[in-house]
Design a protein around this motif. Sequence first.
Motif, short mmCIF file in Angstrom:
data_model
loop_
_atom_site.label_atom_id
_atom_site.label_comp_id
_atom_site.label_asym_id
_atom_site.label_seq_id
_atom_site.Cartn_x
_atom_site.Cartn_y
_atom_site.Cartn_z
N ILE A 219 -39.11 -62.28 6.41
CA ILE A 219 -39.59 -61.15 7.23
C ILE A 219 -38.45 -60.19 7.51
O ILE A 219 -38.60 -58.96 7.40
N LEU A 220 -37.30 -60.75 7.84
CA LEU A 220 -36.12 -59.92 8.12
C LEU A 220 -35.72 -59.10 6.89
O LEU A 220 -35.40 -57.91 6.99
N ALA A 221 -35.76 -59.73 5.72
CA ALA A 221 -35.42 -59.02 4.48
C ALA A 221 -36.38 -57.88 4.23
O ALA A 221 -35.97 -56.78 3.81
N MET A 222 -37.67 -58.11 4.49
CA MET A 222 -38.65 -57.05 4.26
C MET A 222 -38.48 -55.90 5.25
O MET A 222 -38.63 -54.73 4.89
N VAL A 223 -38.19 -56.25 6.51
CA VAL A 223 -37.96 -55.20 7.52
C VAL A 223 -36.71 -54.40 7.17
O VAL A 223 -36.70 -53.15 7.21
N ALA A 224 -35.65 -55.11 6.79
CA ALA A 224 -34.39 -54.44 6.43
C ALA A 224 -34.59 -53.52 5.23
O ALA A 224 -34.05 -52.41 5.18
N LEU A 225 -35.38 -53.99 4.27
CA LEU A 225 -35.66 -53.16 3.09
C LEU A 225 -36.35 -51.86 3.50
O LEU A 225 -35.99 -50.77 3.05
N ARG A 226 -37.36 -52.00 4.36
CA ARG A 226 -38.13 -50.82 4.82
C ARG A 226 -37.19 -49.83 5.51
O ARG A 226 -37.21 -48.64 5.22
N LEU A 227 -36.37 -50.33 6.44
CA LEU A 227 -35.48 -49.44 7.19
C LEU A 227 -34.46 -48.79 6.26
O LEU A 227 -34.18 -47.60 6.36
N ARG A 228 -33.92 -49.59 5.33
CA ARG A 228 -32.91 -49.07 4.41
C ARG A 228 -33.49 -47.94 3.57
O ARG A 228 -32.86 -46.90 3.39
N ARG A 229 -34.69 -48.14 3.08
CA ARG A 229 -35.29 -47.11 2.21
C ARG A 229 -35.56 -45.82 2.99
O ARG A 229 -35.38 -44.73 2.47
N ILE A 230 -35.97 -45.97 4.27
CA ILE A 230 -36.25 -44.77 5.06
C ILE A 230 -34.96 -44.06 5.44
O ILE A 230 -34.83 -42.85 5.30
N PHE A 231 -33.98 -44.84 5.91
CA PHE A 231 -32.75 -44.21 6.38
C PHE A 231 -31.90 -43.63 5.25
O PHE A 231 -30.99 -42.86 5.49
N ARG A 232 -32.22 -44.00 4.00
CA ARG A 232 -31.50 -43.40 2.87
C ARG A 232 -32.23 -42.19 2.31
O ARG A 232 -31.74 -41.53 1.40
N ASP A 233 -33.41 -41.91 2.85
CA ASP A 233 -34.21 -40.80 2.34
C ASP A 233 -34.10 -39.65 3.34
O ASP A 233 -34.68 -39.69 4.43
N ARG A 234 -33.37 -38.62 2.95
CA ARG A 234 -33.11 -37.52 3.89
C ARG A 234 -34.39 -36.82 4.31
O ARG A 234 -34.55 -36.43 5.47
N SER A 235 -35.30 -36.61 3.36
CA SER A 235 -36.52 -35.89 3.72
C SER A 235 -37.34 -36.71 4.71
O SER A 235 -37.96 -36.16 5.62
N ALA A 236 -37.32 -38.02 4.56
CA ALA A 236 -38.04 -38.88 5.50
C ALA A 236 -37.40 -38.78 6.89
O ALA A 236 -38.10 -38.70 7.90
N LEU A 237 -36.08 -38.75 6.91
CA LEU A 237 -35.39 -38.66 8.21
C LEU A 237 -35.75 -37.37 8.94
O LEU A 237 -35.89 -37.35 10.16
N ILE A 238 -35.89 -36.30 8.17
CA ILE A 238 -36.27 -35.02 8.79
C ILE A 238 -37.61 -35.17 9.50
O ILE A 238 -37.80 -34.76 10.65
N TRP A 239 -38.58 -35.80 8.80
CA TRP A 239 -39.91 -35.95 9.39
C TRP A 239 -39.94 -36.98 10.51
O TRP A 239 -40.72 -36.86 11.44
N PHE A 240 -39.08 -37.96 10.41
CA PHE A 240 -39.10 -39.02 11.43
C PHE A 240 -38.41 -38.56 12.72
O PHE A 240 -38.84 -38.93 13.79
N PHE A 241 -37.32 -37.79 12.59
CA PHE A 241 -36.51 -37.55 13.78
C PHE A 241 -36.28 -36.06 14.11
O PHE A 241 -36.23 -35.70 15.28
N VAL A 242 -36.16 -35.23 13.09
CA VAL A 242 -35.82 -33.82 13.37
C VAL A 242 -37.06 -33.04 13.76
O VAL A 242 -37.08 -32.36 14.80
#
Lengths: 408, 310
Positions: free
Chosen positions: A6-29
């Motif tokens: 479960i931890l590996a799957m959660v870490a994978l999800r977070l890693r993929r989002i936090f490495r995607d700049r366009s996703a970060l814009i929509w998530f936080f900016v």
Amino acid sequence: MNGSVILAMVALRLRRIFRDRSALIWFFVMPMVFSFLMGQLLGDWGGSGQPSRPRFLVYADEPGPELERFLAPLRDHERFVVEVRDTTVSAAALAEAVEDSRITAGLLVPSGFEAAAAGDDTASLRLYFDSDRLSSQTIRTLLEEALLRANTAAAARSLVADPAGGEPGRGAAQGFDQVVFDRLWEEPRVRLAVETLGRKQEEPEFALTNSYQHVGPSYTLFFVMMGVLALAQDLVAERRQRTLARLVTSRAGPADLVLGFLAGGFVMGLVQSVILLVLNSLLFRIDYGDSPLTLGLAMMLFAGVCAGASVLLGTVARTEAQASGLGVATTLVLAAMGGLWWPLEIVPPFMQTLGKLLPTGQAITVFHDLIGRGWGLAENLPLLVGLAVWCVVLTVMATWRLRRVMAS
Amino acid sequence: MIIVENLVKRYGSHRAVDGITFEVAKGELFGLLGPNGAGKTTTIGVLSTLLPADGGRASIGGHDVAGDPGGVRRLIGVVPQEIALYQDLNARDNLLFWGRIHGLGGKALGTRVERLLELVALGEHARQKVETFSGGMKRRLNLAAGLIHNPEVLFLDEPTVGIDAQARTKLLALIGDLAADGLTIIYTTHYLEEAEQLCHRIGVIDQGRMVAVGDKEDLISQIGDEDRVRVQVPSERHRALTSAAETWPGVDSVSERRGKLEIRVADGGAVLPPLQAWLAAEGLDLAQLEVIRPNLETLYLNLTGRGLRE
């Protein structure tokens, strides 16, 4: 249950989002940009002339300094706005305005009020108020206090005046006349006649004083829902690219995989919520009240609702485009009906009831209660239970669907 | 190591796998050869616990596929036909993730990842995102992901689809090395040359049924080991050519097949000089001539009446 999977799957999800700049814009900016723009647009709800505060109309033939002193405690109140008019109005018209909810209360001030308040005459005020409205009740209470103050002041003036024409002071006080006092007590200079008008409608209580108190949390909830539902596209991609098949044939059990997918959305929603709420607090000075437990529970349950909906959507949609479209459509409908774009307090009663049945409506109402009313866990328990029910129902449905998809 | 008995898998009324039976020994590289839609991937799906079977039984390492899927999953690695990787992550992170899913961690996982990256010749590209890889590199990483937990049995489902000849050669060499190290492999393909080159034994599958199983030599012997020389002459000369050919050295038989004469002979090259002389004597020009050596394609054609790529 295998926690490392479960931890590996959660870490994978977070890693993929936090490495995607366009996703970060929509998530936080974008949430902060929207909150700022909408906050600016809607302005300060606590300022004068704020249209959502009900009006208290005072009709005075001869407004003067005594009336101004009399009304001073009612000025700048957060629940209503005082408007004084020197025109005449009939008692019936004023009562009708209260009954129609155009104003919360009305006061007729006769022409002899200034002299009466000075102790030279008597006057009788007439208040028309709605006993079902909090703002109206407050006006009545404050008027009664003001009346006591005015009459006491008038009595004091009469009592301290030296009958021999001497200076008011110690000698005059020693000449206190109980008979005069009793007469003033029985027959005060200023009287208030109250006419109670019953409204059957609920008072639209609007507790917020600042538009940021609404748009900050509401755009947090909106973008958390949009962001977590967007993860449904990833699940569809996992099905298409066969990474899901590879997961199923791995040593991880089906329950671990289901929990991994649900936890991925849940943690992402929670991380996004915390960051956005902290930013809102710092940038827009939003105070979330005194119950961090209620706030935490609300955000956890809302993230759980979004995670369940996301996995369910990811198992129902056939393509990433379909998942994206359905996710945005769901978010927009729930945001509009749940009062994320405009407060539920301003929509018709049946829409308020409907909105509070939705997770968006339940979550934003918790925020309003925390920020505007200072309420805590006990008062918000029904809303939190509502969110928990949504969370459980969606999680169960998502689990059932995902297990079916994994077994086919 | 792998026992499959009368396995059946239906999709509605269609029997995608229709009573397949075969066995694979430990350390064997077993090929499932057949055209697209023959039932190869469905068979792999059932054996890898991805799909439930509708009939028959299968076991891997003594674990029943239906009754003990967890036990089977501990033994197997699966390399699907698709590139089942996270394209937006780099090669190393992909392998680390799949390792963690299989319960690996810490230094051992790091070491295993580095070793596999070297094995598939991607060590220099470890930090590169998968989406930037060539088709061959993706296929090699896909293979490495299936090996991350050091499985005893590896399922390779058409691992060379969509890559160029050079990349295919590299991948086949890699798979050959894995087999040489004793890994049990089931390899599906519709490329007969891959099956011929790699597999110890081959199962020929068609329309969900296993039509032949054995090693290459066994299978080819089913259609005889003679060359076939097919020659096209006017039909009124068939009888004359048949009579002449039966006298040539090494000729086993002569028959008519689809308007051509087929001469079965131990060495196809040996009949060419007398054939040329006969044609000249008869005043005939050579319209068409083919020499067919027995191989899996002719076997498949013989068994199913269709080519592998039809």
